[in-house]
Scaffold this motif. Structure first.
Motif, short mmCIF file in Angstrom:
data_model
loop_
_atom_site.label_atom_id
_atom_site.label_comp_id
_atom_site.label_asym_id
_atom_site.label_seq_id
_atom_site.Cartn_x
_atom_site.Cartn_y
_atom_site.Cartn_z
N ASP A 434 45.49 -35.73 -31.02
CA ASP A 434 44.96 -35.46 -32.35
C ASP A 434 43.60 -36.09 -32.58
O ASP A 434 43.07 -36.04 -33.69
N TYR A 435 43.04 -36.68 -31.57
CA TYR A 435 41.74 -37.32 -31.69
C TYR A 435 41.06 -37.27 -30.32
O TYR A 435 41.72 -37.15 -29.29
N PRO A 436 39.72 -37.33 -30.30
CA PRO A 436 39.02 -37.32 -29.00
C PRO A 436 39.38 -38.55 -28.17
O PRO A 436 39.49 -39.66 -28.69
N THR A 437 39.58 -38.34 -26.88
CA THR A 437 39.98 -39.43 -26.00
C THR A 437 39.02 -39.68 -24.84
O THR A 437 39.07 -40.73 -24.21
N ALA A 438 38.13 -38.72 -24.55
CA ALA A 438 37.25 -38.86 -23.39
C ALA A 438 36.36 -40.10 -23.51
O ALA A 438 36.05 -40.74 -22.51
N ASN A 439 35.97 -40.45 -24.74
CA ASN A 439 35.10 -41.61 -24.94
C ASN A 439 35.86 -42.93 -24.76
O ASN A 439 35.24 -43.99 -24.71
N LEU A 440 37.19 -42.87 -24.65
CA LEU A 440 37.99 -44.08 -24.52
C LEU A 440 38.40 -44.37 -23.08
O LEU A 440 38.90 -45.46 -22.79
N ASP A 492 29.42 -41.81 -27.68
CA ASP A 492 30.09 -42.48 -28.79
C ASP A 492 29.08 -43.43 -29.44
O ASP A 492 28.59 -44.36 -28.81
N PRO A 493 28.71 -43.21 -30.72
CA PRO A 493 27.67 -44.04 -31.34
C PRO A 493 28.03 -45.51 -31.44
O PRO A 493 27.16 -46.35 -31.62
N ARG A 494 29.30 -45.84 -31.30
CA ARG A 494 29.70 -47.25 -31.32
C ARG A 494 29.44 -47.94 -29.99
O ARG A 494 29.30 -49.16 -29.94
N LEU A 495 29.39 -47.15 -28.92
CA LEU A 495 29.32 -47.72 -27.57
C LEU A 495 27.95 -47.56 -26.93
O LEU A 495 27.37 -48.52 -26.44
N LYS A 496 27.48 -46.30 -26.90
CA LYS A 496 26.20 -45.96 -26.29
C LYS A 496 26.18 -46.40 -24.82
O LYS A 496 27.23 -46.54 -24.17
N LYS A 497 24.99 -46.64 -24.28
CA LYS A 497 24.89 -46.93 -22.86
C LYS A 497 25.38 -48.34 -22.52
O LYS A 497 25.61 -48.67 -21.36
N ARG A 498 25.55 -49.16 -23.54
CA ARG A 498 26.04 -50.52 -23.28
C ARG A 498 27.41 -50.51 -22.62
O ARG A 498 27.73 -51.39 -21.82
N VAL A 499 28.26 -49.52 -22.98
CA VAL A 499 29.60 -49.49 -22.41
C VAL A 499 29.54 -49.20 -20.91
O VAL A 499 30.37 -49.72 -20.13
N VAL A 500 28.57 -48.39 -20.46
CA VAL A 500 28.43 -48.11 -19.03
C VAL A 500 27.98 -49.36 -18.29
O VAL A 500 28.52 -49.71 -17.23
#
Length: 591
Positions: A434-440, A492-500
């Motif tokens: 019920d929600y996007p999961t690819a960004n997680l 994901d605007p909360r994560l951006k490239k920092r998560v990579v």
């Protein structure tokens, strides 16, 4: 009214515990005062109440009527105001018809009452009375067909005498129907819903597919379900089953590819596929490879097709977990048999409960797991650990109870459950629909990698041996850079490239991390360039259509020129301007 004032007004309306209507509130306050007064003051109180009512009516009749503040909370969509014969105004639930006095309505009460009736807008029951006031037999049969399919009832249910009795009790005008008739009705409902699905996905630009195969338990027939995931015109995430395909054994890649393509052809979406998510069976790899070659001839795939084939993350986690559980299979079987023995009768459960109370262990019912679902096995083991001291004491009361894991077995189970808890959390997060999961995905994969790295360094040889086998599978499936997880995280605007940067430094070595981060950056730039090409092509197509219509009608062109549009001039400016786009070097934006 300013936005700040509106916000404060909404907050105050939500913070208030009760919902009051002005007239009812005044009357209730007056009645409360009357109760507290003596008998001699009752008449005066009533006169005051009448005077207040008169003043209220006078104020209502002045010029324009005062509009009551609108009820903006969604909960009010399930309630209506009704006036009783006594003149009282109450709010009534449209589902259960329960009524509340306006002055006694608690917002939380309304919300809790509504949650008991999660009726979807499209699933509201149709009215069986037509516009001409006559009973609609077709709608009644359609409702029965929907019920049969939703609850998987056999067609001959409608011929059962008790079913007919129940329906005639609820509706005396109900007429018995045969199984052949209701089967025909079910097919009609299916065809109508099929048309609705085609209309829904007609305007969708991209669709992501997921597939899964299983064997029917009662028919012994193997099926493949094809599900489409897409964003509709209202920017809502949609998930729709496109088709069930019969795939006879032995399944090979070409059979899977043919079944999927046939489904896409029927739905007319063969040119809209963005990606396909499958499990890690070898025939799926061959099927997706065939698809990729065929689609690339008629459509340019994003990032050169590197995002087309997506391996199911939940399936990979399932493979990693099964490797760990295989190390304690004997203990799992002992616990499983122990739970079966205790739950076999009420007397055994009561005896086990008494022993648990004596040992000050909170009384809980033991769970029996589903052998094909590792998360169910984890729940069984994690609960059984809490009763590890109860089992030996229970054996003293039950001489036939022989299923007793050793202390070392329990220690191994505890260590395995600590690791499985991480996997269960990850699976629950990425399995949402019920929600996007690819960004997680990327963050959860990093957590799994961190857990495996700790296991390799564990002091327990049991954990080290188990983790080494898991780590081999992890490196097999996620050793290469997984572009889709990385790109979804960046968007994901909360994560951006920092998560990579954060996750890749934990998952890969220093050199591999730098190389993969650069690979992600290049893929993002390529996607951006492809987006610009598609956008420019769409703008040219719209412009040609616009000029064609203008040539067909000279007056319309004159009207457009006379009216003008600031956006037209701005579009021309964007076409001529040379901005600093990725891949174009360091170009300065024109001032």
């Amino acid at each position: 009214m300013s936005p700040t004032q509106k916000g404060s007004e909404n907050q105050s309306s939500q913070a208030s515990e009760y919902i009051n209507i002005e007239a009812e509130e005044n009357l209730d306050e007056t009645n409360d005062q009357d109760v507290n007064k003596g008998h001699g003051e009752e008449d005066d109180g009533e006169n005051h109440a009448e005077e207040d009512d008169g003043e209220d009516h006078a104020e209502d009749n002045e010029g324009s009527q005062k509009a009551k503040r609108q009820k903006t909370l969604l909960v009010w969509e399930d309630f209506v105001e009704v006036t009783l014969p006594s003149g009282e105004v109450k709010v009534e639930c449209v589902h259960c018809k329960k009524k509340w006095l306006n002055t006694q309505v608690d917002l939380q009460q309304l919300t809790n009452d509504t949650r008991k009736y999660p009726v979807d807008v499209d699933m509201k029951p149709p009215s069986l009375i037509g516009l001409d006031g006559k009973y609609d037999v077709i709608k009644m049969r359609e409702s029965i067909a929907n019920w049969l399919m939703a609850t998987e009832q056999p067609f001959n249910t409608v011929e059962d005498d008790m079913f007919v009795y129940m329906m005639k009790t609820a509706n005396p005008m109900f007429e018995r129907v045969s199984r052949a008739t209701i089967k025909s009705d079910c097919i009609k409902v299916y065809e109508r819903e099929r048309k609705k699905l085609k209309a829904l996905i007609n305007d969708v630009s991209s669709i992501c597919l997921t597939t899964n195969c299983w064997k029917s338990s009662h028919q012994r027939i193997e099926y493949m379900v094809i599900t489409g995931h897409f964003i509709d015109q209202n920017w809502r995430l949609q998930k729709r089953v496109l088709s069930f395909v019969h795939v006879p054994p032995p399944r090979i890649g070409l059979d899977i590819a043919d079944g999927i393509y046939k489904c896409l052809k029927e739905c007319e979406v063969e040119g809209k596929i963005f990606s396909i998510s499958v499990d890690n069976a070898s025939y799926n790899d061959r099927a997706v490879s065939t698809f990729k070659k065929n689609f690339s001839k008629v459509k340019k795939l994003t990032c050169g097709g590197r995002l087309f084939h997506v391996r199911c993350c939940a399936h990979i986690l399932n493979l990693l977990v099964k490797d760990g559980l295989s190390r304690i299979e004997d203990v799992i079987e002992e616990v499983r048999e122990a739970v079966k023995y205790i739950n076999h009768s009420e007397a055994r459960r009561q005896s086990f409960s008494n022993v648990a109370h004596q040992l000050q262990v909170p009384d809980r019912k033991l769970l029996i797991d589903v052998t094909t679902r590792w998360n169910s096995t984890y729940d069984t083991l994690s609960l059984a650990i809490k009763f590890k001291d109860v089992f030996p004491r229970y054996a003293d009361y039950e001489p036939h109870f022989k299923h007793l894991p050793t202390e070392q077995d329990w220690e191994n189970v505890e260590r395995v459950c600590e690791v499985l808890q991480v996997f269960k959390v990850c699976t629950n997060v990425i399995s949402g629909s019920d929600y996007p999961t690819a960004n997680l995905y990327l963050i959860e994969v990093y957590k799994v990698k961190e857990t495996l790295d700790k296991g390799v360094l564990s002091e327990s040889s049991f954990i080290r041996d188990m983790t080494n086998k898991r780590k081999e599978k992890f490196d097999k499936y996620w050793g290469e850079c997984h572009l889709l997880m990385a790109i979804a995280g960046v968007l994901d605007p909360r994560l951006k490239k920092r998560v990579v940067n954060f996750c890749y430094e934990k998952i890969y070595s220093s050199d591999e991390a730098s190389k993969n981060i650069e690979d992600v950056s290049k893929a993002l730039e390529l996607m951006y360039e492809e987006y610009l090409e598609n956008h420019d092509a769409l703008m040219k197509e719209n412009a040609s259509n616009k000029s064609g219509s203008s040539r067909g009608n000279g007056s319309s062109k004159a009207n457009e020129e006379s009216i003008g549009s600031g956006w037209d001039a701005f579009d021309e400016y964007l076409k001529d301007a040379d901005f600093d786009r990725p891949g174009n070097g360091n170009r300065a934006e024109p001032s």
